[in-house]
Design an enzyme around this catalytic site. Structure first.
Site, PDB file in Angstrom:
ATOM      1  N   CYS A 108      -7.353  -0.842   2.549  1.00  0.00           N
ATOM      2  CA  CYS A 108      -7.698  -0.562   3.674  1.00  0.00           C
ATOM      3  C   CYS A 108      -6.976   1.102   4.440  1.00  0.00           C
ATOM      4  O   CYS A 108      -6.049   1.498   3.535  1.00  0.00           O
ATOM      5  CB  CYS A 108      -7.265  -1.452   5.049  1.00  0.00           C
ATOM      6  N   ARG A 128     -11.435  -0.967   7.569  1.00  0.00           N
ATOM      7  CA  ARG A 128     -10.628  -2.124   6.807  1.00  0.00           C
ATOM      8  C   ARG A 128     -11.573  -2.741   5.876  1.00  0.00           C
ATOM      9  O   ARG A 128     -13.041  -2.485   5.283  1.00  0.00           O
ATOM     10  CB  ARG A 128     -10.791  -3.735   8.013  1.00  0.00           C
ATOM     11  N   LEU A 129     -11.336  -3.160   4.468  1.00  0.00           N
ATOM     12  CA  LEU A 129     -11.925  -3.836   3.764  1.00  0.00           C
ATOM     13  C   LEU A 129     -11.887  -5.818   3.771  1.00  0.00           C
ATOM     14  O   LEU A 129     -10.707  -5.813   3.365  1.00  0.00           O
ATOM     15  CB  LEU A 129     -11.573  -3.156   2.457  1.00  0.00           C
ATOM     16  N   ALA A 130     -12.351  -5.946   4.302  1.00  0.00           N
ATOM     17  CA  ALA A 130     -12.177  -7.306   4.709  1.00  0.00           C
ATOM     18  C   ALA A 130     -12.764  -8.309   2.961  1.00  0.00           C
ATOM     19  O   ALA A 130     -13.695  -8.329   3.121  1.00  0.00           O
ATOM     20  CB  ALA A 130     -13.434  -7.239   5.879  1.00  0.00           C
ATOM     21  N   VAL A 131     -11.664  -8.984   3.356  1.00  0.00           N
ATOM     22  CA  VAL A 131     -11.478 -10.103   2.389  1.00  0.00           C
ATOM     23  C   VAL A 131     -10.865 -11.718   2.877  1.00  0.00           C
ATOM     24  O   VAL A 131     -11.744 -12.018   2.337  1.00  0.00           O
ATOM     25  CB  VAL A 131     -10.257  -9.334   1.149  1.00  0.00           C
ATOM     26  N   ASN A 171      -2.211  -2.244   5.689  1.00  0.00           N
ATOM     27  CA  ASN A 171      -3.295  -1.541   5.209  1.00  0.00           C
ATOM     28  C   ASN A 171      -2.113  -2.210   3.749  1.00  0.00           C
ATOM     29  O   ASN A 171      -0.777  -1.762   3.777  1.00  0.00           O
ATOM     30  CB  ASN A 171      -2.802  -0.239   4.764  1.00  0.00           C
ATOM     31  N   GLY A 172      -2.188  -3.223   2.713  1.00  0.00           N
ATOM     32  CA  GLY A 172      -1.807  -3.462   1.625  1.00  0.00           C
ATOM     33  C   GLY A 172      -2.252  -5.108   1.867  1.00  0.00           C
ATOM     34  O   GLY A 172      -3.016  -5.560   2.265  1.00  0.00           O
ATOM     35  N   GLU A 173      -0.910  -5.970   0.925  1.00  0.00           N
ATOM     36  CA  GLU A 173      -1.864  -7.251   0.581  1.00  0.00           C
ATOM     37  C   GLU A 173       0.209  -8.284   0.817  1.00  0.00           C
ATOM     38  O   GLU A 173       0.578  -7.695  -0.345  1.00  0.00           O
ATOM     39  CB  GLU A 173      -2.155  -7.733  -0.619  1.00  0.00           C
TER      40      GLU A 173
END
Length: 222
Positions: A2, A50-53, A77-79
């Site tokens: 993101c 956003r890259l929606a997961v 932004n992250g995981e």
């Protein structure tokens, strides 16, 4: 992946600057092609691509939560690899979750533990949290430095973003080359952190955080 960006200004009314915020965020569309979000107040503006997961609806950003009379806004932004553990701890402390995203777990962790939340995070991240009551911006980056975050004052404007091109989209960006950073580039073939190629703009070091407090033009980085 993101992208986050935004700025603060102690003098201007940023509620009228949505177009600028959208232009900054648009530069990060390749990092977050699925969605965009914007939040503006008189002194702060935050945007997210956003890259929606996980939890496409419940994890939209910037995410806003209140605790009592205090409002907090997160662009992240992250995981996080320990979201379930964080959620359990926070629920035991009386917090209620509205969705299933790690974004919500991160924001509530900051609300509960403040800076101490960083010791509890297991993951890769770069994020910005604005505290409306305190008029304070908090920036943080993961220990390995997997997620980038640039920041710095340009005149009366404090800019931040996942990539330099987001900062360059702001009218206050000066774009003056840092001669010291240029020397480093010729020596190493890249510009090492905490420097960037532009004067006044820095890259937050891995495992550190920075705070900009109300009415000041300094940055406290730790």
């Amino acid at each position: 992946m993101c992208g986050i960006t935004g700025w603060i200004d102690w003098e201007a009314d940023l509620t009228k600057e949505r177009t600028v915020l959208e232009e900054m965020a648009q530069t990060l569309s390749c990092r977050g092609p699925d969605d965009s979000g914007f939040w503006l107040s008189p002194r702060a503006a935050l945007a997210h691509r956003r890259l929606a997961v996980i939890d496409p609806k419940g994890g939209r950003q910037p995410m806003v939560r209140r605790r009592g009379e205090r409002e907090y806004v997160l662009a992240y932004n992250g995981e996080l690899y320990n979201t379930s553990e964080l959620r359990q701890d926070l629920e035991a402390r009386g917090y209620t979750f509205h969705g299933h995203s790690e974004t919500e777990a991160l924001l509530l962790a900051f609300i509960e533990w403040g800076t101490g939340c960083l010791e509890r995070l297991n993951g890769i991240f770069a994020f910005a949290i604005w505290s409306e009551a305190d008029q304070r911006l908090f920036l943080a980056r993961d220990r390995l430095g997997e997620k980038p975050l640039y920041y710095g004052w340009q005149g009366d404007t404090f800019l931040f973003g996942s990539e330099l091109k987001a900062l360059k989209a702001h009218p206050a960006f000066e774009g003056e080359i840092d001669r010291g950073a240029l020397t480093l580039f010729f020596r190493y073939n890249y510009v090492p952190a905490p420097y960037s190629i532009y004067r006044g703009i820095r890259k937050l070091l891995p495992g550190t955080y920075a705070v900009v407090r109300a009415g000041t033009r300094g940055v406290h980085a730790t």
